[in-house]
Enzyme design. Sequence first.
Site, PDB file in Angstrom:
ATOM      1  N   LYS A 126     -11.532 -13.383   8.385  1.00 28.54           N
ATOM      2  CA  LYS A 126     -11.668 -12.637   7.136  1.00 28.54           C
ATOM      3  C   LYS A 126     -11.276 -13.480   5.913  1.00 28.54           C
ATOM      4  O   LYS A 126     -10.937 -12.943   4.862  1.00 28.54           O
ATOM      5  CB  LYS A 126     -10.829 -11.352   7.226  1.00 28.54           C
ATOM      6  CG  LYS A 126     -11.252 -10.456   8.396  1.00 28.54           C
ATOM      7  CD  LYS A 126     -10.633  -9.067   8.349  1.00 28.54           C
ATOM      8  CE  LYS A 126     -11.185  -8.169   9.453  1.00 28.54           C
ATOM      9  NZ  LYS A 126     -10.668  -6.770   9.393  1.00 28.54           N
ATOM     10  N   LYS A 156      -3.707  -8.676   0.245  1.00 34.63           N
ATOM     11  CA  LYS A 156      -3.813  -8.628   1.701  1.00 34.63           C
ATOM     12  C   LYS A 156      -4.190 -10.024   2.172  1.00 34.63           C
ATOM     13  O   LYS A 156      -5.226 -10.573   1.756  1.00 34.63           O
ATOM     14  CB  LYS A 156      -4.885  -7.619   2.085  1.00 34.63           C
ATOM     15  CG  LYS A 156      -4.981  -7.415   3.568  1.00 34.63           C
ATOM     16  CD  LYS A 156      -5.794  -6.190   3.847  1.00 34.63           C
ATOM     17  CE  LYS A 156      -5.893  -5.916   5.316  1.00 34.63           C
ATOM     18  NZ  LYS A 156      -6.805  -4.782   5.557  1.00 34.63           N
ATOM     19  N   GLU A 164      -4.654 -11.215  -8.247  1.00 33.51           N
ATOM     20  CA  GLU A 164      -5.281 -10.086  -7.547  1.00 33.51           C
ATOM     21  C   GLU A 164      -4.638  -8.763  -7.972  1.00 33.51           C
ATOM     22  O   GLU A 164      -5.322  -7.779  -8.245  1.00 33.51           O
ATOM     23  CB  GLU A 164      -5.139 -10.236  -6.023  1.00 33.51           C
ATOM     24  CG  GLU A 164      -6.228 -11.062  -5.365  1.00 33.51           C
ATOM     25  CD  GLU A 164      -7.564 -10.326  -5.291  1.00 33.51           C
ATOM     26  OE1 GLU A 164      -7.648  -9.155  -5.692  1.00 33.51           O
ATOM     27  OE2 GLU A 164      -8.543 -10.944  -4.836  1.00 33.51           O
ATOM     28  N   LYS A 179       0.622  -7.049   2.092  1.00 37.98           N
ATOM     29  CA  LYS A 179       0.407  -6.966   3.540  1.00 37.98           C
ATOM     30  C   LYS A 179       0.014  -8.324   4.075  1.00 37.98           C
ATOM     31  O   LYS A 179      -0.868  -8.940   3.476  1.00 37.98           O
ATOM     32  CB  LYS A 179      -0.705  -5.932   3.780  1.00 37.98           C
ATOM     33  CG  LYS A 179      -1.102  -5.712   5.201  1.00 37.98           C
ATOM     34  CD  LYS A 179      -2.169  -4.638   5.261  1.00 37.98           C
ATOM     35  CE  LYS A 179      -2.563  -4.339   6.669  1.00 37.98           C
ATOM     36  NZ  LYS A 179      -3.615  -3.337   6.753  1.00 37.98           N
ATOM     37  N   SER A 208       1.305  -4.659  12.462  1.00 41.84           N
ATOM     38  CA  SER A 208       1.373  -4.552  13.914  1.00 41.84           C
ATOM     39  C   SER A 208       2.062  -5.748  14.578  1.00 41.84           C
ATOM     40  O   SER A 208       2.886  -5.564  15.479  1.00 41.84           O
ATOM     41  CB  SER A 208      -0.038  -4.386  14.470  1.00 41.84           C
ATOM     42  OG  SER A 208      -0.870  -5.454  14.047  1.00 41.84           O
ATOM     43  N   TYR A 253       5.518   1.138  11.571  1.00 42.27           N
ATOM     44  CA  TYR A 253       5.343   1.889  12.817  1.00 42.27           C
ATOM     45  C   TYR A 253       6.693   2.355  13.363  1.00 42.27           C
ATOM     46  O   TYR A 253       6.743   3.120  14.306  1.00 42.27           O
ATOM     47  CB  TYR A 253       4.607   1.027  13.851  1.00 42.27           C
ATOM     48  CG  TYR A 253       3.237   0.589  13.362  1.00 42.27           C
ATOM     49  CD1 TYR A 253       2.158   1.473  13.380  1.00 42.27           C
ATOM     50  CD2 TYR A 253       3.026  -0.693  12.852  1.00 42.27           C
ATOM     51  CE1 TYR A 253       0.908   1.087  12.910  1.00 42.27           C
ATOM     52  CE2 TYR A 253       1.781  -1.086  12.380  1.00 42.27           C
ATOM     53  CZ  TYR A 253       0.727  -0.195  12.412  1.00 42.27           C
ATOM     54  OH  TYR A 253      -0.508  -0.569  11.938  1.00 42.27           O
ATOM     55  N   ARG A 305      -5.762  -4.767  16.076  1.00 42.56           N
ATOM     56  CA  ARG A 305      -7.160  -4.817  16.504  1.00 42.56           C
ATOM     57  C   ARG A 305      -7.304  -4.247  17.912  1.00 42.56           C
ATOM     58  O   ARG A 305      -8.340  -3.689  18.246  1.00 42.56           O
ATOM     59  CB  ARG A 305      -7.677  -6.262  16.415  1.00 42.56           C
ATOM     60  CG  ARG A 305      -7.389  -6.899  15.043  1.00 42.56           C
ATOM     61  CD  ARG A 305      -8.611  -7.398  14.325  1.00 42.56           C
ATOM     62  NE  ARG A 305      -8.280  -7.733  12.947  1.00 42.56           N
ATOM     63  CZ  ARG A 305      -8.087  -8.984  12.504  1.00 42.56           C
ATOM     64  NH1 ARG A 305      -8.198 -10.005  13.348  1.00 42.56           N
ATOM     65  NH2 ARG A 305      -7.803  -9.195  11.229  1.00 42.56           N
TER      66      ARG A 305
HETATM   67  C1  PBG Z   1      -8.382  -3.653   7.921  1.00 44.08           C
HETATM   68  C2  PBG Z   1      -7.011  -3.363   8.377  1.00 44.08           C
HETATM   69  C3  PBG Z   1      -6.127  -4.289   8.938  1.00 44.08           C
HETATM   70  C4  PBG Z   1      -4.969  -3.585   9.269  1.00 44.08           C
HETATM   71  C5  PBG Z   1      -5.154  -2.269   8.868  1.00 44.08           C
HETATM   72  N1  PBG Z   1      -6.434  -2.141   8.320  1.00 44.08           N
HETATM   73  C6  PBG Z   1      -6.249  -5.737   9.083  1.00 44.08           C
HETATM   74  C7  PBG Z   1      -7.400  -6.284   9.787  1.00 44.08           C
HETATM   75  O1  PBG Z   1      -7.864  -5.755  10.793  1.00 44.08           O
HETATM   76  O2  PBG Z   1      -7.838  -7.332   9.348  1.00 44.08           O
HETATM   77  C8  PBG Z   1      -3.784  -4.181   9.937  1.00 44.08           C
HETATM   78  C9  PBG Z   1      -2.658  -3.271  10.190  1.00 44.08           C
HETATM   79  C10 PBG Z   1      -1.647  -3.830  11.127  1.00 44.08           C
HETATM   80  O3  PBG Z   1      -1.763  -4.978  11.606  1.00 44.08           O
HETATM   81  O4  PBG Z   1      -0.696  -3.112  11.413  1.00 44.08           O
HETATM   82  N2  PBG Z   1      -8.861  -2.781   6.963  1.00 44.08           N
END
Ligand code: PBG
Length: 347
Positions: A238, A215, A254, A269, A295, A334, A225
């Site tokens: 992060k 990730k 990883e 991801k 997203s 999505y 978010r």
């Molecule tokens: C964090 C989490 C994230 C997404 C899903 N769970 C990333 C984050 O907020 O850092 C992102 C999913 C998306 O962007 O569609 N556990």
Amino acid sequence: MHKNNMKKPLACNTLQIDEATSSRRLRRMRKADWSRRMVQETHLRVDHLVLPFFLTYGTGVEEPVDAMPGTFRYSVDMAVRLAERAAKLGIPAIAPFPREKAEIKTDDGSFIQSPDNLINRAIRAIKKEVPEIGIISDAALDPFTTHGHDGILKDGIILNDESVDMVVRGALAQAEAGADVISPSDMMDGRIGMIRNALDQHGFQDLPIMSYATKFASAFYGPYRDAIGTQGVLRGDKKTYYLDPANSDEAVREAEQDLIEGADLLMVKPGMPYLDIVHRLKSTFRMPTYAYQVSGEYSMIKAAGINGWIDEEKIIMESLLAFRRAGCDGIFTYFALEAAEHLRNNS
Ligand code: PBG
């Protein structure tokens, strides 16, 4: 010297071809739909789709997410309807993400272990009414922490082992609620092994783990978010636990570590900008490898589609096929409902 090089016969598999190259015509099998179908190398089926979606409190709620036009936050009862729709279309699994209420958020995210948190309520309700669909549940602290991090924050530092302990408790609560796959997405060291141990000790030895093994610290998560209400909340970034987008060898390490610790499935991801990672993990480990069209990828395609700048449906299908070509066994997207409908209507 250049001339000489050009005269050298081309190696074409086992054949040494010289003058024959001039009769090679790569377009021959592209000339008709039937012949293109005969040589098509990768395919997208509904079996390859996983639908991520957002949860919220209340009943009868289906609330649009501003930054992701066409997606909604569903109350648990509406999430059950959504799961039914997905199951009818043949989508094998769904992945709920909760927008938790501010009152439950704490510095250590301990509400993750509550059987009454949104994700666990939704798991129970969906498993009761739509048992045939798989639920891949995200074991992560970010919806539950006051600071929006996937770990416990102390004096500006994300504490690794303390965070893992809490994620393990969250994973157990999800297993008890009836989740079909546990998918930790926090990137703390050692979490896969700890979750595997805890699941095994509690009688969940048959529950698979999908590790968000690679990730990346990505800006493509921006609209998510907004969806789960952590956009104003997140303090800092992060980068101390997600991967550097510049790194590919480290991504392999990883994934290898998570496999050693017992991961059953791997996740990359974000998705489209990281297809090289998918390809590398798939060819290195030959394990089930998933990617998440996140997203930001969704919203970019959607925004251009709404503006009429691209043919949205074609772009969706092409992007999903590209994931398959890179080596994905499946894609979190999505667009899963639209894509499943397209596949149903065009086969
Ligand atoms: C964090 C989490 C994230 C997404 C899903 N769970 C990333 C984050 O907020 O850092 C992102 C999913 C998306 O962007 O569609 N556990």
